[in-house]
Design a protein around this motif. Structure first.
Motif, short mmCIF file in Angstrom:
data_model
loop_
_atom_site.label_atom_id
_atom_site.label_comp_id
_atom_site.label_asym_id
_atom_site.label_seq_id
_atom_site.Cartn_x
_atom_site.Cartn_y
_atom_site.Cartn_z
N UNK A 216 0.82 -1.21 0.00
CA UNK A 216 0.00 0.00 0.00
C UNK A 216 0.84 1.25 0.00
N UNK A 217 0.46 2.18 0.85
CA UNK A 217 1.21 3.43 0.92
C UNK A 217 2.37 3.30 1.90
N UNK A 218 3.33 4.22 1.79
CA UNK A 218 4.50 4.22 2.67
C UNK A 218 4.32 5.31 3.71
N UNK A 219 3.95 4.92 4.91
CA UNK A 219 3.76 5.89 5.99
C UNK A 219 5.01 5.99 6.85
N UNK A 220 5.03 6.97 7.72
CA UNK A 220 6.19 7.21 8.57
C UNK A 220 6.58 5.97 9.38
N UNK A 221 5.60 5.31 10.01
CA UNK A 221 5.94 4.21 10.90
C UNK A 221 6.54 3.03 10.14
N UNK A 222 6.19 2.86 8.87
CA UNK A 222 6.78 1.78 8.09
C UNK A 222 8.24 2.08 7.74
N UNK A 223 8.53 3.34 7.43
CA UNK A 223 9.93 3.73 7.17
C UNK A 223 10.74 3.56 8.45
N UNK A 224 10.16 3.93 9.58
CA UNK A 224 10.83 3.79 10.87
C UNK A 224 11.20 2.34 11.14
N UNK A 225 10.27 1.42 10.89
CA UNK A 225 10.53 0.02 11.14
C UNK A 225 11.62 -0.52 10.21
N UNK A 226 11.60 -0.10 8.95
CA UNK A 226 12.64 -0.52 8.01
C UNK A 226 14.00 0.05 8.40
N UNK A 227 14.02 1.29 8.89
CA UNK A 227 15.27 1.90 9.33
C UNK A 227 15.87 1.13 10.49
#
Length: 281
Positions: A216-227
């Motif tokens: 779906x979309x790329x939200x802040x919390x998903x980038x945080x988890x990948x980081x």
């Protein structure tokens, strides 16, 4: 997991309606609690709404991406126990004694939470232990364009319900390594990261030289988890938020959005990609 419901289907702007069976993704709560060797009792941590299945992956991924654990050795040999339906206890090793007061999660989930982007990014940097490394080779755009179809080919629950998210892990050549599905996009990613952490035997866990695809979309919390997991390249079929782009940029992550039908928007980190198409002279 899916559940069948009988519905009334209306078509043709109301010209026709009929009864049929429809499959929906199951959504139930999961209570995650902790057992710490130096503390007495069981300590409730979080309740999340999820699709049942891969609950241990979800719990471990959640603990890792929230900075509560750093590596597999923080867990006991038993790791977890499903004490009853929708309740799971994660047991820490005897040598790992986190401060319970620091386990209170800060939720940065909406633009109305009152936390600015700069504060959110700095909060991640305080707990993120894994550097984002540039992949050993540049990733070809043809590889990225192939990812969506590969994920759709294995998304059986999505095919049945049309209402579930997925996160998939690929190598730099576009080979599918792993994927997880859930009604919650953040749960799908936690399940994916948790399953990879549980397979990893060394101390320095990292998803370097890997690509994550979000359905779906790329939200802040998903980038945080990948980081937190050291992912260098994130692709999303949908749009990113402004804070997602700012976070990816601050961590040196390549972020690609609207990856579908041979198109893509590269929001940051284009240096990790080979933009020269093979059919060009």
């Amino acid at each position: 997991m899916i559940k069948e419901f009988k519905i009334n289907k209306v078509v043709g702007f109301g010209k026709e309606n009929f009864s049929k069976n429809d499959n929906l993704a199951i959504e139930e709560p999961l209570e995650i609690s902790l057992k710490i060797a130096s503390k007495t009792g069981i300590h409730p941590l979080s309740v999340t709404m999820r699709t049942p299945g891969n609950d241990r992956d979800l719990a471990i991924g959640f603990l890792f991406t929230e900075g509560i654990i750093n590596q597999k050795s923080n867990l006991s040999g038993k790791i977890s126990a499903q004490v009853e339906e929708n309740k799971l206890i994660v047991e820490f090793s005897s040598e790992f004694n986190p401060d319970l007061q620091k386990l209170k999660r800060n939720f940065y989930t909406t633009s109305s939470c009152g936390v600015c982007g700069k504060e959110s990014i700095e909060a991640i940097k305080q707990v993120c232990k894994i550097p984002i490394l540039k992949p050993e080779t540049s990733v070809k755009m043809e590889t990225l364009f192939s990812l969506t179809e590969k994920l759709l080919n294995v998304q059986k629950t999505f095919e049945s319900t049309g209402g579930i998210h997925a996160s998939a892990l690929f190598d730099l050549e576009g080979n599918l390594i792993n994927y997880r599905e859930d009604v919650g996009r953040h749960n799908a990613l936690d399940k994916l990261i948790g399953s990879e952490l549980l397979k990893y035997e060394n101390e320095d866990f990292s998803l370097k030289n890997r690509i994550v695809l979000l359905s779906g979309r790329a939200s802040f919390e998903l980038i945080q988890k990948c980081a937190m997991a050291g992912v260098p390249i994130i692709c999303a079929i949908g749009a990113p938020s402004s804070l997602a782009v700012e976070t990816a940029e601050n961590f040196g992550i390549t972020l690609v959005g609207f990856l579908k039908n041979g198109n893509a928007n590269i929001y940051c980190g284009a240096d990790k990609l080979d933009l020269n198409l093979e059919n060009e002279n």
